[in-house]
Scaffold this motif. Structure first.
Motif, PDB file in Angstrom:
ATOM      1  N   ALA A  81     -14.565 -14.398  14.616  1.00 30.03           N
ATOM      2  CA  ALA A  81     -13.830 -14.844  13.432  1.00 30.03           C
ATOM      3  C   ALA A  81     -14.560 -14.508  12.137  1.00 30.03           C
ATOM      4  CB  ALA A  81     -13.570 -16.336  13.517  1.00 30.03           C
ATOM      5  N   ALA A  82     -15.821 -14.138  12.205  1.00 21.37           N
ATOM      6  CA  ALA A  82     -16.559 -13.758  11.000  1.00 21.37           C
ATOM      7  C   ALA A  82     -16.000 -12.481  10.388  1.00 21.37           C
ATOM      8  CB  ALA A  82     -18.033 -13.567  11.338  1.00 21.37           C
ATOM      9  N   PHE A  83     -15.290 -11.691  11.169  1.00 19.44           N
ATOM     10  CA  PHE A  83     -14.743 -10.424  10.670  1.00 19.44           C
ATOM     11  C   PHE A  83     -13.330 -10.563  10.128  1.00 19.44           C
ATOM     12  CE2 PHE A  83     -17.539  -8.892  14.266  1.00 19.44           C
ATOM     13  CZ  PHE A  83     -18.605  -8.604  13.434  1.00 19.44           C
ATOM     14  N   VAL A  84     -12.819 -11.761   9.995  1.00 19.37           N
ATOM     15  CA  VAL A  84     -11.433 -11.983   9.606  1.00 19.37           C
ATOM     16  C   VAL A  84     -11.166 -11.536   8.156  1.00 19.37           C
ATOM     17  CG1 VAL A  84     -11.591 -14.370   8.781  1.00 19.37           C
ATOM     18  CG2 VAL A  84      -9.557 -13.601   9.952  1.00 19.37           C
ATOM     19  N   THR A  85     -12.182 -11.478   7.329  1.00 15.36           N
ATOM     20  CA  THR A  85     -12.001 -11.122   5.927  1.00 15.36           C
ATOM     21  C   THR A  85     -11.551  -9.677   5.751  1.00 15.36           C
ATOM     22  OG1 THR A  85     -13.754 -12.684   5.389  1.00 15.36           O
ATOM     23  CG2 THR A  85     -13.116 -11.145   3.672  1.00 15.36           C
ATOM     24  N   VAL A  86     -12.070  -8.783   6.538  1.00 16.47           N
ATOM     25  CA  VAL A  86     -11.748  -7.356   6.391  1.00 16.47           C
ATOM     26  C   VAL A  86     -10.267  -7.079   6.609  1.00 16.47           C
ATOM     27  CG1 VAL A  86     -12.189  -5.060   7.317  1.00 16.47           C
ATOM     28  CG2 VAL A  86     -14.080  -6.617   6.931  1.00 16.47           C
ATOM     29  N   PRO A  87      -9.667  -7.501   7.726  1.00 13.23           N
ATOM     30  CA  PRO A  87      -8.240  -7.228   7.874  1.00 13.23           C
ATOM     31  C   PRO A  87      -7.378  -7.976   6.865  1.00 13.23           C
ATOM     32  CG  PRO A  87      -9.099  -8.298   9.844  1.00 13.23           C
ATOM     33  CD  PRO A  87     -10.241  -8.050   8.946  1.00 13.23           C
ATOM     34  N   LEU A  88      -7.824  -9.152   6.423  1.00  8.83           N
ATOM     35  CA  LEU A  88      -7.059  -9.881   5.417  1.00  8.83           C
ATOM     36  C   LEU A  88      -7.041  -9.119   4.091  1.00  8.83           C
ATOM     37  CD1 LEU A  88      -5.499 -12.378   4.477  1.00  8.83           C
ATOM     38  CD2 LEU A  88      -7.706 -13.406   3.900  1.00  8.83           C
ATOM     39  N   LEU A  89      -8.189  -8.643   3.647  1.00  7.17           N
ATOM     40  CA  LEU A  89      -8.236  -7.872   2.398  1.00  7.17           C
ATOM     41  C   LEU A  89      -7.500  -6.541   2.524  1.00  7.17           C
ATOM     42  CD1 LEU A  89     -11.889  -8.551   1.197  1.00  7.17           C
ATOM     43  CD2 LEU A  89      -9.760  -9.505   0.306  1.00  7.17           C
ATOM     44  N   ALA A  90      -7.610  -5.907   3.680  1.00  7.23           N
ATOM     45  CA  ALA A  90      -6.870  -4.657   3.894  1.00  7.23           C
ATOM     46  C   ALA A  90      -5.375  -4.924   3.878  1.00  7.23           C
ATOM     47  CB  ALA A  90      -7.290  -4.023   5.219  1.00  7.23           C
ATOM     48  N   PHE A  91      -4.953  -6.023   4.483  1.00 11.49           N
ATOM     49  CA  PHE A  91      -3.539  -6.395   4.481  1.00 11.49           C
ATOM     50  C   PHE A  91      -3.035  -6.627   3.064  1.00 11.49           C
ATOM     51  CE2 PHE A  91      -0.472  -9.975   4.503  1.00 11.49           C
ATOM     52  CZ  PHE A  91       0.581  -9.350   5.150  1.00 11.49           C
ATOM     53  N   LEU A  92      -3.777  -7.387   2.268  1.00 12.29           N
ATOM     54  CA  LEU A  92      -3.349  -7.678   0.894  1.00 12.29           C
ATOM     55  C   LEU A  92      -3.318  -6.420   0.024  1.00 12.29           C
ATOM     56  CD1 LEU A  92      -5.192 -11.073   0.310  1.00 12.29           C
ATOM     57  CD2 LEU A  92      -2.761 -10.694   0.761  1.00 12.29           C
ATOM     58  N   ALA A  93      -4.328  -5.570   0.155  1.00  8.76           N
ATOM     59  CA  ALA A  93      -4.351  -4.334  -0.633  1.00  8.76           C
ATOM     60  C   ALA A  93      -3.213  -3.407  -0.221  1.00  8.76           C
ATOM     61  CB  ALA A  93      -5.700  -3.632  -0.454  1.00  8.76           C
ATOM     62  N   THR A  94      -2.934  -3.332   1.058  1.00 10.55           N
ATOM     63  CA  THR A  94      -1.860  -2.463   1.538  1.00 10.55           C
ATOM     64  C   THR A  94      -0.498  -2.997   1.122  1.00 10.55           C
ATOM     65  OG1 THR A  94      -3.266  -1.877   3.407  1.00 10.55           O
ATOM     66  CG2 THR A  94      -0.966  -1.264   3.553  1.00 10.55           C
ATOM     67  N   ILE A  95      -0.340  -4.320   1.130  1.00 11.50           N
ATOM     68  CA  ILE A  95       0.914  -4.919   0.640  1.00 11.50           C
ATOM     69  C   ILE A  95       1.112  -4.554  -0.833  1.00 11.50           C
ATOM     70  CG2 ILE A  95       1.860  -7.165  -0.089  1.00 11.50           C
ATOM     71  CD1 ILE A  95       2.607  -6.709   2.679  1.00 11.50           C
ATOM     72  N   PHE A  96       0.045  -4.608  -1.625  1.00 15.46           N
ATOM     73  CA  PHE A  96       0.143  -4.248  -3.032  1.00 15.46           C
ATOM     74  C   PHE A  96       0.584  -2.795  -3.189  1.00 15.46           C
ATOM     75  CE2 PHE A  96      -1.904  -2.121  -6.636  1.00 15.46           C
ATOM     76  CZ  PHE A  96      -1.201  -2.720  -7.674  1.00 15.46           C
ATOM     77  N   PHE A  97      -0.028  -1.881  -2.456  1.00 19.27           N
ATOM     78  CA  PHE A  97       0.347  -0.478  -2.575  1.00 19.27           C
ATOM     79  C   PHE A  97       1.744  -0.211  -2.037  1.00 19.27           C
ATOM     80  CE2 PHE A  97      -4.058   0.203  -3.579  1.00 19.27           C
ATOM     81  CZ  PHE A  97      -4.003   1.262  -4.455  1.00 19.27           C
ATOM     82  N   LEU A  98       2.140  -0.909  -0.982  1.00 15.53           N
ATOM     83  CA  LEU A  98       3.507  -0.785  -0.475  1.00 15.53           C
ATOM     84  C   LEU A  98       4.503  -1.220  -1.543  1.00 15.53           C
ATOM     85  CD1 LEU A  98       5.459  -0.259   1.929  1.00 15.53           C
ATOM     86  CD2 LEU A  98       5.144  -2.655   2.550  1.00 15.53           C
ATOM     87  N   PHE A  99       4.226  -2.334  -2.186  1.00 13.40           N
ATOM     88  CA  PHE A  99       5.090  -2.817  -3.260  1.00 13.40           C
ATOM     89  C   PHE A  99       5.077  -1.845  -4.439  1.00 13.40           C
ATOM     90  CE2 PHE A  99       5.625  -5.302  -7.177  1.00 13.40           C
ATOM     91  CZ  PHE A  99       6.901  -5.785  -6.967  1.00 13.40           C
ATOM     92  N   ALA A 100       3.898  -1.341  -4.809  1.00 15.93           N
ATOM     93  CA  ALA A 100       3.792  -0.435  -5.958  1.00 15.93           C
ATOM     94  C   ALA A 100       4.550   0.867  -5.716  1.00 15.93           C
ATOM     95  CB  ALA A 100       2.321  -0.141  -6.256  1.00 15.93           C
ATOM     96  N   TYR A 101       4.406   1.438  -4.538  1.00 17.31           N
ATOM     97  CA  TYR A 101       5.097   2.699  -4.250  1.00 17.31           C
ATOM     98  C   TYR A 101       6.600   2.498  -4.057  1.00 17.31           C
ATOM     99  CZ  TYR A 101       0.822   5.460  -3.769  1.00 17.31           C
ATOM    100  OH  TYR A 101      -0.346   6.120  -4.007  1.00 17.31           O
ATOM    101  N   SER A 102       6.991   1.397  -3.431  1.00 20.92           N
ATOM    102  CA  SER A 102       8.413   1.211  -3.156  1.00 20.92           C
ATOM    103  C   SER A 102       9.206   0.850  -4.406  1.00 20.92           C
ATOM    104  CB  SER A 102       8.625   0.149  -2.078  1.00 20.92           C
ATOM    105  OG  SER A 102       8.225  -1.110  -2.543  1.00 20.92           O
ATOM    106  N   THR A 103       8.580   0.192  -5.370  1.00 20.82           N
ATOM    107  CA  THR A 103       9.268  -0.139  -6.625  1.00 20.82           C
ATOM    108  C   THR A 103       8.985   0.866  -7.725  1.00 20.82           C
ATOM    109  OG1 THR A 103       7.445  -1.547  -7.350  1.00 20.82           O
ATOM    110  CG2 THR A 103       9.257  -2.607  -6.129  1.00 20.82           C
ATOM    111  N   LYS A 104       8.258   1.941  -7.394  1.00 14.66           N
ATOM    112  CA  LYS A 104       7.870   2.987  -8.338  1.00 14.66           C
ATOM    113  C   LYS A 104       7.052   2.415  -9.498  1.00 14.66           C
ATOM    114  CE  LYS A 104      11.642   6.059  -7.145  1.00 14.66           C
ATOM    115  NZ  LYS A 104      11.122   6.265  -5.862  1.00 14.66           N
ATOM    116  N   PHE A 105       6.308   1.364  -9.204  1.00 17.46           N
ATOM    117  CA  PHE A 105       5.393   0.745 -10.157  1.00 17.46           C
ATOM    118  C   PHE A 105       4.307   1.726 -10.562  1.00 17.46           C
ATOM    119  CE2 PHE A 105       1.593  -1.937 -10.892  1.00 17.46           C
ATOM    120  CZ  PHE A 105       2.065  -2.721 -11.922  1.00 17.46           C
TER     121      PHE A 105
END
Length: 171
Positions: A55-79
């Motif tokens: 469970a000590a490694f849980v931060t990495v996938p969480l941050l990757a998930f949040l950053a990827t969600i941001f880029f998915l939103f940015a690219y899909s809305t043409k932000f």
């Protein structure tokens, strides 16, 4: 006076959902499919790490998930097209490189150091995420090198005209 009907709650929820979710054309594009795969794999990896002894490694996938969600939103809305000051492909490239390296490291550690099933599953999903992130940064790298080979110029002006102009000045 004319009757103006207020939208029903289901119509409002559909319009909100439509504005949040990526469009079908973006979701079926290569970049859209990669981003959706990255979101899914990082979330699954996050859940597996949260349920495991690693469970000590849980931060990495969480941050990757949040950053990827941001880029998915940015690219899909043409932000990304609205803000010319940021180089979104370069930021996306750096995100993918860092995520693939760190996912690879924590996956090796989860598989080799911990013996429970959820740690092994997190490691396997981490390896798959490493491959997807690496594929994404390879494709972004090819796009960036193509852009840099053109000298950052737009496609409207052919490079042959630029060379003719520069040749006439070298008399």
């Amino acid at each position: 006076m004319g009757d103006i009907e207020a939208p029903t709650s289901s119509q409002r929820s559909r319009s909100v959902l439509k504005s949040v979710l990526p469009s079908k054309e973006f979701a079926t594009s290569r970049k859209g499919m990669l981003l959706i795969a990255e979101v899914a794999l990082s979330f699954i990896s996050f859940v597996c790490f949260a349920a495991s002894e690693a469970a000590a490694f849980v931060t990495v996938p969480l941050l990757a998930f949040l950053a990827t969600i941001f880029f998915l939103f940015a690219y899909s809305t043409k932000f990304n097209e609205r803000f010319k000051g940021f180089c979104f492909p370069l930021m996306d490239f750096i995100r993918c490189v860092i995520a693939s390296i760190i996912f690879f490291i924590i996956s090796i550690m989860a598989v080799s150091k911990y013996s429970d099933g959820s740690s092994k599953a997190a490691g396997i999903f981490g390896f798959i995420a490493t491959i997807v992130y690496a594929l994404d940064f390879y494709l972004i790298f090819n796009e960036l090198t193509g852009f840099l080979k053109q000298g950052g110029e737009s496609n409207e002006e052919p490079s042959g005209q630029r060379e003719d102009i520069s040749d006439s000045d070298s008399d």
